[in-house]
Motif scaffolding. Sequence first.
Motif, PDB file in Angstrom:
ATOM      1  N   THR A 177       0.742  -1.115   0.030  1.00 22.95           N
ATOM      2  CA  THR A 177       0.004  -0.040   0.097  1.00 22.95           C
ATOM      3  C   THR A 177       0.705   1.313  -0.091  1.00 22.95           C
ATOM      4  N   TYR A 178       1.796   1.321   0.759  1.00 18.97           N
ATOM      5  CA  TYR A 178       2.719   2.194   0.817  1.00 18.97           C
ATOM      6  C   TYR A 178       4.191   1.664   0.515  1.00 18.97           C
ATOM      7  N   SER A 179       4.646   2.055  -0.323  1.00 20.50           N
ATOM      8  CA  SER A 179       6.030   1.419  -0.901  1.00 20.50           C
ATOM      9  C   SER A 179       7.200   1.436   0.311  1.00 20.50           C
ATOM     10  N   PHE A 180       7.510   2.478   0.975  1.00 18.72           N
ATOM     11  CA  PHE A 180       8.229   2.656   1.863  1.00 18.72           C
ATOM     12  C   PHE A 180       9.901   2.437   1.114  1.00 18.72           C
ATOM     13  N   ASP A 181      10.008   2.395  -0.290  1.00 18.58           N
ATOM     14  CA  ASP A 181      11.225   2.093  -1.010  1.00 18.58           C
ATOM     15  C   ASP A 181      12.279   2.727  -0.173  1.00 18.58           C
ATOM     16  N   GLY A 182      13.420   1.913   0.098  1.00 20.26           N
ATOM     17  CA  GLY A 182      14.680   2.591   0.714  1.00 20.26           C
ATOM     18  C   GLY A 182      14.652   2.587   2.158  1.00 20.26           C
ATOM     19  N   THR A 183      13.532   2.352   2.769  1.00 16.91           N
ATOM     20  CA  THR A 183      13.515   2.358   4.316  1.00 16.91           C
ATOM     21  C   THR A 183      13.156   1.034   5.056  1.00 16.91           C
ATOM     22  N   PRO A 184      13.908   0.653   6.100  1.00 20.50           N
ATOM     23  CA  PRO A 184      13.438  -0.637   6.858  1.00 20.50           C
ATOM     24  C   PRO A 184      12.119  -0.101   7.441  1.00 20.50           C
TER      25      PRO A 184
END
Length: 446
Positions: A420-427
């Motif tokens: 739903t919320y990619s949060f690319d790049g973050t743990p």
Amino acid sequence: MEMPIISIIGRPNVGKSTLFNKIVGRKVSITEDTPGVTRDRIYQPATWLNYKFLLVDTGGLDLKDEDIFMSSIKAQIDIALETSDVVIFVVDGAEGVNPTDREISNFLRKTKTKVVLAVNKYDSKITKDNIYDFYELGLGEPIGISAEQGTGVGDLLDEAVDGLTPVDELEEDDNIRVTLIGKPNVGKSSLLNYLTGENRSIVTNIPGTTRDSIDSLIKYKGNEYIFVDTAGLRKKKKIVPGVERYSVIRTLTAIERSNVCVLMIDALEGVTEQDSKIVGYAHDNNKAIIIAVNKWDALEKETKTMRNFEKKIREELPFVTYAPIVFISAKTGQRVNEFLDMIELVNNNYNHRIQTGVLNDILNKAVLMNQPPSDKGKRGKLYYGSQVSVRPPKFLLSVNDKELFHFSYLRYIENQIRDTYSFDGTPIILELKNRVSPRADKGPKR
């Protein structure tokens, strides 16, 4: 503001590594009764009261020993004194004042660095009788400790952190801090030079040119970024004595205070074991991460070269699957703008907060599609969740029994959030909390 550094020094076999382990709260340094076991620095973040610092364990120092290891350790401590905020000088109280202690104290008195004298093995009667003899070293009041038992370590740390800046007073940069990490000679300085438009960093084909961390302000699309160029981290067996050894600690402190870490990989070499270790430190510290494959212009390509290269990275670095990959050339500027756009996206994800109602909609849907596991007839129940912090995003999940939620199911929940919320790049951190039964608050039923 950069994390303060406290270094522990002293001659061999006086208990430096034992003290290091006691302060960080776990056995990190190797401790044996053989002098000279710790020949390289070991470094770990540590806290005391409202202070946070990087604690450094060094090898034993004997200024008169001409052994190659001793000359290397002497070079380490030369640099440690220049870069540490505080030095803890450990001596053996049971043995009394040693001629080498006198030599080291003569060396320490010439530095402007704060020195705290720790007399170890204070749990023995002979040390209590000897402690006053250590005043002759001219380093102030000796503090009696037992590194093994922990006696006096609190008093030692009180003195060590006195004058440092507490955590709640540390200045926070409004700018996005981006730290370039990677092996030597992968193009970190070249990328920085391209971004700044000037030869801010010395660029050569000699690995290890950058000995210190260099900060540069970059403005792009209305955002201001602080780029930190760090020394390349190489395998221990390839680290030469001297300045380069201590630059490792500078790199680690730069990672600690960064928002986004960029692991730069040489396209001609591919992913190496050292790349895994370097990015592992950033991952362990929950930093946002981007993988930049540099020198892409110099690689001969076929139809699926990029796709195959990305697949190889995912196989070699499976613990950072959330990190986006960009293929660049610091020399020609290929995809550098795309790289900068990616930094903004990743930083936004690192600071993103999901509304509680939306989060619970995601969790409810996830549970409907895949029920929590059960054990011995007892099934796990996920009641609700909330996001409790950012940088990185951290979610607290209320459940009936934490033991029922296996790592694989938590990974499934994480993937549902990322869908739903990619949060690319973050743990993403998922923390479980057992919900207390309402009846438990009211006492036993009558």
